[in-house]
Design a protein around this motif. Structure first.
Motif, mmCIF file in Angstrom:
data_model
loop_
_atom_site.group_PDB
_atom_site.id
_atom_site.type_symbol
_atom_site.label_atom_id
_atom_site.label_comp_id
_atom_site.label_asym_id
_atom_site.label_seq_id
_atom_site.Cartn_x
_atom_site.Cartn_y
_atom_site.Cartn_z
ATOM 1 N N SER A 64 0.153 1.987 32.597
ATOM 2 C CA SER A 64 1.527 1.637 31.216
ATOM 3 C C SER A 64 0.725 2.153 29.801
ATOM 4 C CB SER A 64 1.318 0.193 30.659
ATOM 5 O OG SER A 64 0.182 0.171 30.090
ATOM 6 N N VAL A 65 1.056 2.956 28.103
ATOM 7 C CA VAL A 65 0.557 3.237 27.388
ATOM 8 C C VAL A 65 1.616 2.757 26.599
ATOM 9 C CG1 VAL A 65 1.322 5.353 26.188
ATOM 10 C CG2 VAL A 65 0.861 5.735 29.134
ATOM 11 N N HIS A 66 0.965 2.522 25.674
ATOM 12 C CA HIS A 66 1.601 1.130 24.932
ATOM 13 C C HIS A 66 1.766 1.527 23.614
ATOM 14 C CE1 HIS A 66 0.738 -3.462 26.951
ATOM 15 N NE2 HIS A 66 0.491 -3.073 27.785
ATOM 16 N N HIS A 67 2.501 0.534 22.852
ATOM 17 C CA HIS A 67 2.719 0.986 21.313
ATOM 18 C C HIS A 67 1.935 0.942 20.477
ATOM 19 C CE1 HIS A 67 4.807 -1.988 21.366
ATOM 20 N NE2 HIS A 67 5.586 -2.159 21.812
ATOM 21 N N GLU A 68 1.798 0.954 19.604
ATOM 22 C CA GLU A 68 0.548 -0.157 18.518
ATOM 23 C C GLU A 68 0.532 0.290 16.782
ATOM 24 O OE1 GLU A 68 -3.437 -0.055 19.376
ATOM 25 O OE2 GLU A 68 -3.003 -1.298 20.979
ATOM 26 N N ILE A 69 1.971 0.249 16.226
ATOM 27 C CA ILE A 69 2.120 1.373 15.236
ATOM 28 C C ILE A 69 1.094 0.426 13.984
ATOM 29 C CG2 ILE A 69 3.957 -1.269 14.040
ATOM 30 C CD1 ILE A 69 4.871 0.700 12.749
ATOM 31 N N GLU A 70 0.605 0.955 13.435
ATOM 32 C CA GLU A 70 -0.897 1.033 12.425
ATOM 33 C C GLU A 70 -0.306 1.513 10.789
ATOM 34 O OE1 GLU A 70 -4.438 1.414 14.570
ATOM 35 O OE2 GLU A 70 -3.664 0.672 16.327
ATOM 36 N N LEU A 71 -0.726 0.682 9.837
ATOM 37 C CA LEU A 71 -1.257 2.191 8.700
ATOM 38 C C LEU A 71 -2.503 2.776 8.791
ATOM 39 C CD1 LEU A 71 -0.749 2.474 4.790
ATOM 40 C CD2 LEU A 71 -2.564 0.740 4.957
ATOM 41 N N ALA A 72 -1.982 4.052 8.623
ATOM 42 C CA ALA A 72 -2.869 5.585 8.228
ATOM 43 C C ALA A 72 -3.687 5.394 6.882
ATOM 44 C CB ALA A 72 -2.265 6.428 9.101
ATOM 45 N N VAL A 73 -4.749 5.085 7.091
ATOM 46 C CA VAL A 73 -4.991 5.885 5.593
ATOM 47 C C VAL A 73 -5.966 7.017 5.657
ATOM 48 C CG1 VAL A 73 -6.961 5.158 3.385
ATOM 49 C CG2 VAL A 73 -6.251 3.480 5.290
ATOM 50 N N ILE A 137 1.792 3.741 -4.162
ATOM 51 C CA ILE A 137 1.777 2.609 -3.094
ATOM 52 C C ILE A 137 1.459 1.195 -3.925
ATOM 53 C CG2 ILE A 137 1.278 1.199 -1.108
ATOM 54 C CD1 ILE A 137 3.227 3.256 -0.870
ATOM 55 N N LYS A 138 2.060 0.951 -4.731
ATOM 56 C CA LYS A 138 2.094 -0.827 -5.286
ATOM 57 C C LYS A 138 0.799 -1.443 -4.620
ATOM 58 C CE LYS A 138 6.614 -1.068 -7.423
ATOM 59 N NZ LYS A 138 7.456 -1.746 -6.887
ATOM 60 N N ASP A 139 1.158 -2.238 -3.402
ATOM 61 C CA ASP A 139 0.545 -2.797 -3.002
ATOM 62 C C ASP A 139 -0.049 -2.058 -1.255
ATOM 63 O OD1 ASP A 139 -1.434 -4.838 -2.113
ATOM 64 O OD2 ASP A 139 -0.231 -6.367 -2.540
ATOM 65 N N TYR A 140 -1.197 -1.787 -1.643
ATOM 66 C CA TYR A 140 -0.784 -1.710 0.502
ATOM 67 C C TYR A 140 -1.617 -2.305 0.879
ATOM 68 C CZ TYR A 140 -5.712 -0.470 -0.775
ATOM 69 O OH TYR A 140 -7.870 -1.351 -1.522
ATOM 70 N N ASN A 141 -1.507 -3.437 0.443
ATOM 71 C CA ASN A 141 -2.166 -4.723 1.104
ATOM 72 C C ASN A 141 -1.165 -5.976 1.465
ATOM 73 O OD1 ASN A 141 -5.646 -5.099 1.767
ATOM 74 N ND2 ASN A 141 -5.697 -4.900 -1.024
ATOM 75 N N ASN A 142 0.168 -4.916 1.370
ATOM 76 C CA ASN A 142 1.337 -6.234 1.419
ATOM 77 C C ASN A 142 2.307 -5.234 2.068
ATOM 78 O OD1 ASN A 142 2.905 -8.283 1.480
ATOM 79 N ND2 ASN A 142 3.093 -8.646 -0.386
ATOM 80 N N ASN A 156 6.596 -6.638 13.900
ATOM 81 C CA ASN A 156 7.262 -7.215 12.803
ATOM 82 C C ASN A 156 6.099 -7.776 11.832
ATOM 83 O OD1 ASN A 156 8.335 -7.286 10.033
ATOM 84 N ND2 ASN A 156 10.129 -8.168 11.624
ATOM 85 N N SER A 157 5.267 -7.162 10.970
ATOM 86 C CA SER A 157 4.532 -8.164 10.305
ATOM 87 C C SER A 157 3.889 -7.582 9.130
ATOM 88 C CB SER A 157 2.772 -8.131 11.498
ATOM 89 O OG SER A 157 2.026 -8.960 10.496
ATOM 90 N N SER A 158 2.442 -8.277 8.967
ATOM 91 C CA SER A 158 2.362 -7.471 7.106
ATOM 92 C C SER A 158 0.829 -6.811 7.680
ATOM 93 C CB SER A 158 2.611 -8.048 6.696
ATOM 94 O OG SER A 158 2.087 -8.089 5.022
ATOM 95 N N THR A 159 0.520 -6.112 6.699
ATOM 96 C CA THR A 159 -0.954 -5.334 6.227
ATOM 97 C C THR A 159 -1.451 -6.414 5.419
ATOM 98 O OG1 THR A 159 -0.752 -4.139 3.651
ATOM 99 C CG2 THR A 159 -0.506 -3.491 6.350
#
Ligand code: MG
Length: 217
Positions: A64-73, A137-142, A156-159
């Protein structure tokens, strides 16, 4: 060497992509893993980069190949031993990444105590969007992260739910790896990871950064 692109036309070549594992509590739970006192670090090579707007080829016959969505810096200037207080000065901008993972191979490596290099670093395992400048970006922690596969919401989540925040990650990583302009840090995935198959239609978004439709081939 693969480049990343900014929405204003700027291009950079990442010398390395640093992945963070186990950075969201509910993802640690779903993986039946144990929270760590320090960030879990792995690398993806430059050759894993892929333009996410183009169809994404995934390996066949390796489980299996899984997806992981992520914020990239994206790092904007070189540094090592960067203090947490000035870490933000080293950020050029932000993008959306899919940390594609050969989950069966990773599972075998984990139980044998072996490295994750193949599971995390295969060709096209790091599809990325174009990047936006830090100042936009105003707030990358949100920021909301959302991934939909064939019209079914998977992630579906938040940084805001990151365990180790971006400035700390930059400080921590730079103790071991000199960061250079263009390097990427992919900051971990929230819960909801799952398998991808040929033909899957993907909708991926991070608020204020990217909203993408693509497909798996
Ligand atoms: Mg990941």
């Amino acid at each position: 060497m693969n480049k990343i692109k900014f929405s204003n036309g700027l291009e950079m070549i990442p010398s390395k992509i640093i992945g963070i594992g186990l950075n969201y509590v509910k993802h640690i739970d779903e993986m039946k893993s144990i929270p760590q006192k320090e960030p879990v670090i792995f690398l993806k090579p430059n050759s894993s980069l892929h333009d996410i707007t183009q169809p994404i080829p995934i390996p066949k016959n390796y489980g299996s190949v899984h997806h992981e969505i992520e914020l990239a810096v994206c790092i904007g200037k070189a540094g090592s031993n960067i203090p947490v207080e000035s870490a933000e000065d080293y950020i050029a901008g932000f993008g959306l990444a899919l940390d594609l993972t050969l989950r069966d191979i990773q599972g075998k490596a984990k139980s044998a105590g072996l490295p994750w290099a193949i599971a995390k670093g295969f060709d096209h395992s790091c599809p990325v969007s174009s990047f936006v400048q830090k100042d936009s970006i105003k707030d990358y922690n949100n920021l909301n992260l959302k991934l939909i596969v064939n019209s079914n919401e998977r992630q579906n989540s938040s940084t805001a739910n990151m365990i180790f925040k971006v400035p700390f990650l930059i400080c921590y990583i730079s103790q071991f790896f000199t960061l250079t302009e263009g390097d990427l840090i992919i900051t971990g995935t929230p819960e909801g990871v799952g398998p991808l198959n040929e033909g899957d239609q993907i909708e991926a978004s991070i608020s204020d950064i990217a909203e993408i439709k693509t497909k798996i081939i």
